[in-house]
Write a protein that holds these residues in place. Sequence first.
Motif, PDB file in Angstrom:
ATOM      1  N   THR A  47       4.451 -11.992   3.062  1.00  0.00           N
ATOM      2  CA  THR A  47       3.034 -11.677   3.030  1.00  0.00           C
ATOM      3  C   THR A  47       2.804 -10.289   3.617  1.00  0.00           C
ATOM      4  OG1 THR A  47       0.834 -12.433   3.646  1.00  0.00           O
ATOM      5  CG2 THR A  47       2.570 -12.735   5.268  1.00  0.00           C
ATOM      6  N   PHE A  55      -6.851  -6.375  -4.877  1.00  0.00           N
ATOM      7  CA  PHE A  55      -6.356  -7.504  -5.653  1.00  0.00           C
ATOM      8  C   PHE A  55      -5.343  -7.068  -6.716  1.00  0.00           C
ATOM      9  CE2 PHE A  55      -6.510 -10.569  -9.158  1.00  0.00           C
ATOM     10  CZ  PHE A  55      -6.146 -11.711  -8.473  1.00  0.00           C
ATOM     11  N   ALA A  56      -5.573  -5.958  -7.370  1.00  0.00           N
ATOM     12  CA  ALA A  56      -4.676  -5.480  -8.429  1.00  0.00           C
ATOM     13  C   ALA A  56      -3.271  -5.237  -7.881  1.00  0.00           C
ATOM     14  CB  ALA A  56      -5.227  -4.209  -9.059  1.00  0.00           C
ATOM     15  N   GLU A  57      -3.161  -4.778  -6.637  1.00  0.00           N
ATOM     16  CA  GLU A  57      -1.846  -4.538  -6.029  1.00  0.00           C
ATOM     17  C   GLU A  57      -1.172  -5.844  -5.617  1.00  0.00           C
ATOM     18  OE1 GLU A  57      -2.690  -1.943  -2.800  1.00  0.00           O
ATOM     19  OE2 GLU A  57      -3.220  -0.262  -4.094  1.00  0.00           O
ATOM     20  N   LEU A  58      -1.943  -6.841  -5.237  1.00  0.00           N
ATOM     21  CA  LEU A  58      -1.386  -8.101  -4.737  1.00  0.00           C
ATOM     22  C   LEU A  58      -0.720  -8.933  -5.824  1.00  0.00           C
ATOM     23  CD1 LEU A  58      -4.165  -9.159  -2.242  1.00  0.00           C
ATOM     24  CD2 LEU A  58      -1.942  -8.161  -1.732  1.00  0.00           C
ATOM     25  N   LYS A  59      -1.127  -8.781  -7.063  1.00  0.00           N
ATOM     26  CA  LYS A  59      -0.538  -9.589  -8.124  1.00  0.00           C
ATOM     27  C   LYS A  59       0.940  -9.277  -8.325  1.00  0.00           C
ATOM     28  CE  LYS A  59      -1.899  -6.582 -11.902  1.00  0.00           C
ATOM     29  NZ  LYS A  59      -2.629  -6.448 -13.140  1.00  0.00           N
ATOM     30  N   ASP A  60       1.397  -8.115  -7.861  1.00  0.00           N
ATOM     31  CA  ASP A  60       2.804  -7.737  -7.981  1.00  0.00           C
ATOM     32  C   ASP A  60       3.624  -8.091  -6.745  1.00  0.00           C
ATOM     33  OD1 ASP A  60       2.419  -6.666 -10.542  1.00  0.00           O
ATOM     34  OD2 ASP A  60       1.768  -4.745  -9.701  1.00  0.00           O
ATOM     35  N   HIS A  61       3.007  -8.733  -5.770  1.00  0.00           N
ATOM     36  CA  HIS A  61       3.700  -9.111  -4.534  1.00  0.00           C
ATOM     37  C   HIS A  61       4.705 -10.227  -4.833  1.00  0.00           C
ATOM     38  CE1 HIS A  61       3.840  -8.763  -0.217  1.00  0.00           C
ATOM     39  NE2 HIS A  61       3.916 -10.069  -0.129  1.00  0.00           N
ATOM     40  N   THR A  62       5.948 -10.072  -4.399  1.00  0.00           N
ATOM     41  CA  THR A  62       6.988 -11.048  -4.717  1.00  0.00           C
ATOM     42  C   THR A  62       7.758 -11.447  -3.464  1.00  0.00           C
ATOM     43  OG1 THR A  62       8.605  -9.300  -5.167  1.00  0.00           O
ATOM     44  CG2 THR A  62       7.307 -10.096  -7.034  1.00  0.00           C
TER      45      THR A  62
END
Length: 81
Positions: free
Chosen positions: A10, A17-24
Amino acid sequence: MEVKWRDACTDGGWNDFAELKDHTPLDCRTVGRLARMDKSQLTLLPTICSNGKSSVPWAIPRDWVQNVTVLRKGKKHVSGV
């Protein structure tokens, strides 16, 4: 023993939000003495003191484990859990 595993991760604070969708999840590697291994988890002790006590055990869910390498002096044995 060396364990390669995937960990949940995390980032704190406010994020777009647009950047968080790529969080892995993260690829991790933990090295230590095996304390426990069963069908639910591996527990490694990365530090063992001269008084025989250990600190900071790493309990890794077995489903997160990708690879286990048993390290021995002069030998290396790889197994895919």
